[in-house]
Write a protein that holds these residues in place. Structure first.
Motif, mmCIF file in Angstrom:
data_model
loop_
_atom_site.group_PDB
_atom_site.id
_atom_site.type_symbol
_atom_site.label_atom_id
_atom_site.label_comp_id
_atom_site.label_asym_id
_atom_site.label_seq_id
_atom_site.Cartn_x
_atom_site.Cartn_y
_atom_site.Cartn_z
ATOM 1 N N SER A 183 -4.025 3.778 12.275
ATOM 2 C CA SER A 183 -3.402 3.245 11.066
ATOM 3 C C SER A 183 -4.383 3.265 9.899
ATOM 4 C CB SER A 183 -2.935 1.811 11.320
ATOM 5 O OG SER A 183 -2.447 1.229 10.130
ATOM 6 N N SER A 184 -3.887 3.718 8.760
ATOM 7 C CA SER A 184 -4.663 3.719 7.522
ATOM 8 C C SER A 184 -3.713 3.233 6.442
ATOM 9 C CB SER A 184 -5.181 5.126 7.214
ATOM 10 O OG SER A 184 -6.017 5.131 6.086
ATOM 11 N N THR A 185 -3.692 1.897 6.296
ATOM 12 C CA THR A 185 -2.627 1.254 5.540
ATOM 13 C C THR A 185 -3.118 0.690 4.210
ATOM 14 O OG1 THR A 185 -1.685 0.593 7.665
ATOM 15 C CG2 THR A 185 -0.819 -0.507 5.709
ATOM 16 N N ALA A 186 -2.220 0.690 3.229
ATOM 17 C CA ALA A 186 -2.469 0.074 1.919
ATOM 18 C C ALA A 186 -3.761 0.620 1.334
ATOM 19 C CB ALA A 186 -2.490 -1.441 2.063
ATOM 20 N N GLY A 187 -4.750 -0.266 1.077
ATOM 21 C CA GLY A 187 -6.010 0.209 0.528
ATOM 22 C C GLY A 187 -6.683 1.223 1.431
ATOM 23 N N GLY A 188 -6.480 1.085 2.752
ATOM 24 C CA GLY A 188 -7.055 2.041 3.692
ATOM 25 C C GLY A 188 -6.514 3.442 3.508
ATOM 26 N N ALA A 189 -5.309 3.563 2.957
ATOM 27 C CA ALA A 189 -4.711 4.883 2.750
ATOM 28 C C ALA A 189 -5.434 5.678 1.672
ATOM 29 C CB ALA A 189 -3.241 4.729 2.375
ATOM 30 N N SER A 206 -1.553 7.305 11.094
ATOM 31 C CA SER A 206 -0.448 7.004 10.179
ATOM 32 C C SER A 206 -1.050 6.507 8.872
ATOM 33 C CB SER A 206 0.498 5.958 10.768
ATOM 34 O OG SER A 206 -0.197 4.793 11.150
ATOM 35 N N VAL A 207 -0.635 7.139 7.789
ATOM 36 C CA VAL A 207 -1.192 6.819 6.470
ATOM 37 C C VAL A 207 -0.037 6.480 5.530
ATOM 38 C CG1 VAL A 207 -2.616 7.643 4.554
ATOM 39 C CG2 VAL A 207 -3.098 8.420 6.891
ATOM 40 N N TYR A 208 -0.031 5.258 5.027
ATOM 41 C CA TYR A 208 1.003 4.888 4.053
ATOM 42 C C TYR A 208 0.524 3.691 3.242
ATOM 43 C CZ TYR A 208 2.258 2.709 8.584
ATOM 44 O OH TYR A 208 2.227 2.120 9.815
ATOM 45 N N VAL A 215 8.302 -1.723 3.442
ATOM 46 C CA VAL A 215 9.329 -0.839 2.882
ATOM 47 C C VAL A 215 10.702 -1.494 3.012
ATOM 48 C CG1 VAL A 215 10.507 1.370 3.190
ATOM 49 C CG2 VAL A 215 8.015 1.269 3.263
ATOM 50 N N LYS A 216 10.937 -2.148 4.151
ATOM 51 C CA LYS A 216 12.216 -2.833 4.357
ATOM 52 C C LYS A 216 12.397 -3.947 3.331
ATOM 53 C CE LYS A 216 15.996 -4.118 6.509
ATOM 54 N NZ LYS A 216 17.246 -3.320 6.421
ATOM 55 N N MET A 217 11.341 -4.715 3.117
ATOM 56 C CA MET A 217 11.431 -5.834 2.180
ATOM 57 C C MET A 217 11.535 -5.363 0.734
ATOM 58 S SD MET A 217 11.585 -8.587 3.890
ATOM 59 C CE MET A 217 11.392 -9.707 2.514
ATOM 60 N N ALA A 218 10.829 -4.263 0.420
ATOM 61 C CA ALA A 218 10.769 -3.818 -0.973
ATOM 62 C C ALA A 218 12.018 -3.058 -1.400
ATOM 63 C CB ALA A 218 9.529 -2.949 -1.179
ATOM 64 N N ILE A 219 12.488 -2.116 -0.566
ATOM 65 C CA ILE A 219 13.619 -1.273 -0.991
ATOM 66 C C ILE A 219 14.739 -1.211 0.044
ATOM 67 C CG2 ILE A 219 12.121 0.135 -2.464
ATOM 68 C CD1 ILE A 219 12.190 2.308 -0.317
ATOM 69 N N ASN A 220 14.628 -2.088 1.076
ATOM 70 C CA ASN A 220 15.671 -2.191 2.104
ATOM 71 C C ASN A 220 15.899 -0.857 2.819
ATOM 72 O OD1 ASN A 220 17.489 -3.723 3.604
ATOM 73 N ND2 ASN A 220 19.234 -3.062 2.348
ATOM 74 N N GLU A 221 14.812 -0.127 3.057
ATOM 75 C CA GLU A 221 14.907 1.141 3.783
ATOM 76 C C GLU A 221 14.393 0.938 5.202
ATOM 77 O OE1 GLU A 221 13.044 5.703 3.830
ATOM 78 O OE2 GLU A 221 12.561 4.322 2.192
ATOM 79 N N ASP A 222 15.141 1.408 6.176
ATOM 80 C CA ASP A 222 14.704 1.385 7.562
ATOM 81 C C ASP A 222 14.041 2.721 7.879
ATOM 82 O OD1 ASP A 222 15.743 -1.210 8.429
ATOM 83 O OD2 ASP A 222 17.721 -0.310 8.075
ATOM 84 N N GLU A 226 6.240 7.307 12.039
ATOM 85 C CA GLU A 226 6.013 8.757 11.938
ATOM 86 C C GLU A 226 6.722 9.339 10.720
ATOM 87 O OE1 GLU A 226 4.663 12.434 12.326
ATOM 88 O OE2 GLU A 226 3.978 10.743 13.562
ATOM 89 N N SER A 227 7.965 8.919 10.499
ATOM 90 C CA SER A 227 8.698 9.446 9.345
ATOM 91 C C SER A 227 8.078 8.983 8.029
ATOM 92 C CB SER A 227 10.163 9.014 9.401
ATOM 93 O OG SER A 227 10.787 9.487 10.574
ATOM 94 N N LEU A 228 7.556 7.769 8.040
ATOM 95 C CA LEU A 228 6.990 7.202 6.815
ATOM 96 C C LEU A 228 5.622 7.781 6.474
ATOM 97 C CD1 LEU A 228 7.238 5.077 4.551
ATOM 98 C CD2 LEU A 228 6.156 3.435 6.112
#
Length: 532
Positions: A183-189, A206-208, A215-222, A226-228
């Protein structure tokens, strides 16, 4: 060159006393080292391995050339704070990859997912600074959850600077490479996002900027991981991944090949002098620092055990004798040396400033060996010009452009720390021995000064003075200074780049000197006006 004639008696009672004191000072560091190596503890390590992952130190070992040394830095960052994890969830250091000295950063994801707390941010920034100043390619082994959210108030602003420094490395022509293992998340990305070369491990990286819950909370996307932001998506769709690795070993292989393809060359001169070992046993360095910090140490005994062949050509040996200056070499690299043999008077300050100018005129790096309680005080010293002479030395240190290495082998107090290229004066590397003490002044001195000030204030106001309370306050001040001036406290706050076993001094300095020669070695041509 003249070989230093040692007068040290390893069989003497005082030597054995000093040796035992140094061994005692090493024990707390050995205990801290166990915590650093545990990296989150057995359960976290087992869970990490159950996912088929290598530990951060295993990744570093595989990345380095076979049997290559690794100069680990800031090993005990955070050790001063019982709420923090010694080591700060991050490994940093200089090591050789395909023949190229590189700065290596590795997240320790077994400790809170490799998230960055304030100590980790400070440690990362110091590593980036060393990479930039010494022209070292940067390799980051990424597996981090980004910012440690409970401490976000303390890391948001300095944490943002890490990305600025990362892209400034690239702008300076210093390669940056990210190998992403998880995982490489947020600032880590932004670490892979702002690196020149990125390698992502299939089915693991995974980098995002925001994970599926955000993403669910911000734009209600499931959306799934891997896809993200999975490795294959970034390799085939977004283009963030330059290389898609089959597994961790493959990622490290690719990283090593990237370094080989750089055809990187050092910009500084190669070693030019014989790198033969000292004439005296390096193990004797354990007894070369006094058990009592108030006792002076003969610094030539230390130099005799770290310089090539124990050779040292002393400069101005009869003038300003409490500052030893001269020429020698370590690992074949010529160095100019300024080493304390006592307090600094005007003569020592003038001698040191002159010597620093000479080193810059000839492009020779400087090694400062600190055991200093400060500049001389008192009416005679003031009338003799200690302020203006001390200013000359600080001027010379501040404007010198050859690499500085600083080794602290005892006390480091007040302006003496500044004049001998302390951490505030941007030496390329700073290392300390475990007996090291650093503060504005010693505890008894500070307690006594505050006592005089309080007593004088009471006398002026006509108030009674409570001697018992004064004694209690003095004890509290001395205890506070004793804690805050210790080697562990200082290194925990990154006031240095590491506390080292005295027996390893020559090896550590040799590796550091080699790293500094990855950049050009150029002396200053101008200094600020000297007050004559």
């Amino acid at each position: 060159m003249t070989v230093i004639e040692s007068k040290l008696d390893p069989k003497s009672e005082i030597f054995e006393c000093d040796r035992q004191a140094m061994l005692a000072a090493l024990r707390p560091l050995e205990e801290l080292a166990v915590q650093v190596l545990e990296a989150g503890g057995g359960k976290a390590v087992d869970r990490h391995r159950s996912r088929g992952k290598l530990l951060a130190r295993e990744r570093v070992d595989l990345l380095l050339d076979e049997d290559a040394p690794f100069l680990e830095l800031s090993c005990y960052a955070g050790a001063h704070d019982p709420r923090s994890q010694p080591g700060a969830r991050l490994i940093t250091g200089v090591g050789t990859v395909n023949g190229v000295e590189c700065m290596i950063l590795a997240n320790q994801s077994t400790v809170k997912g490799g998230s960055l707390n304030p100590d980790a941010v400070a440690k990362q920034l110091r590593a980036l600074e060393i990479a930039e100043r010494n022209r070292l390619p940067l390799i980051t082994l990424v597996e981090s959850g980004g910012a440690d959210l409970p401490t976000q108030a303390d890391i948001f602003v300095p944490g943002g600077r890490t990305f600025r420094e990362l892209t400034r490395l690239t702008a300076a022509g210093i390669p940056t490479i990210s190998l992403v293992f998880g995982s490489s998340t947020a600032g880590g990305a932004y670490m892979p996002g702002m690196s020149e070369y990125t390698v992502l491990v299939k089915n693991a990286a995974s980098v995002y900027l925001g994970g599926p819950p955000l993403v669910k909370m911000a734009i209600n996307e499931d959306v799934d991981d891997e896809s993200l932001g999975g490795a294959e998506m970034h390799a085939r769709v977004s283009g963030l991944a330059d290389y898609l690795a089959e597994d961790e070993h493959d990622a490290i292989r690719i990283g090593r090949q990237i370094v080989a393809d750089l055809h990187w060359r050092k910009a500084g001169p190669a070693p030019s002098l014989p790198a033969d070992p000292p004439a005296y046993d390096e193990a004797e360095l354990l007894g070369c620092a006094p058990a009592d910090p108030r006792r002076a140490v003969e610094v030539r005994e230390i130099l005799a055990r770290i310089l090539d062949g124990s050779r040292f050509d002393e400069f101005k040996p009869l003038y300003g004798t409490q500052l030893v200056t001269g020429w020698g070499s370590i690992a074949g690299y010529p160095v100019g040396i300024l080493a304390n043999n006592g307090i600094l008077f005007s003569e020592e300050a003038n001698k040191g400033a002159h010597f620093i100018q000479l080193a810059n005129a000839h492009g020779i790096p400087l090694l400062f060996v600190q055991n200093i309680t400060g500049f001389m005080v008192g009416s005679a010293a003031e009338r003799g010009g200690i302020i203006k002479d001390g200013a000359k030395l600080i001027n010379a240190v501040s404007n010198s452009t050859v690499p500085h290495l600083t080794l602290m082998v005892g006390a480091s107090y007040g302006a003496g720390n500044y004049a001998m290229s302390g951490r505030a004066y941007d030496p390329r590397f700073v290392f300390t021995w475990p007996n090291h003490r650093i503060a504005v002044m010693g505890g008894p001195q500070l307690g006594g000064v505050m006592s005089i000030i309080r007593r004088t204030a009471a006398a002026r106001s006509g108030a009674d003075y409570d001697d018992a309370q004064d004694a209690q306050v003095r004890r509290e001040i001395e205890e506070m200074i004793e804690t805050q001036s210790s080697a562990v406290y200082a290194t925990g706050r990154l006031w240095d780049d590491g506390v080292i076993d005295p027996r390893h001094t020559r090896t550590v300095l040799g590796l550091a000197l080699s790293a500094t020669h990855s950049a050009p070695v150029v002396g200053a041509t101008r200094f600020a006006p000297f007050r004559m």
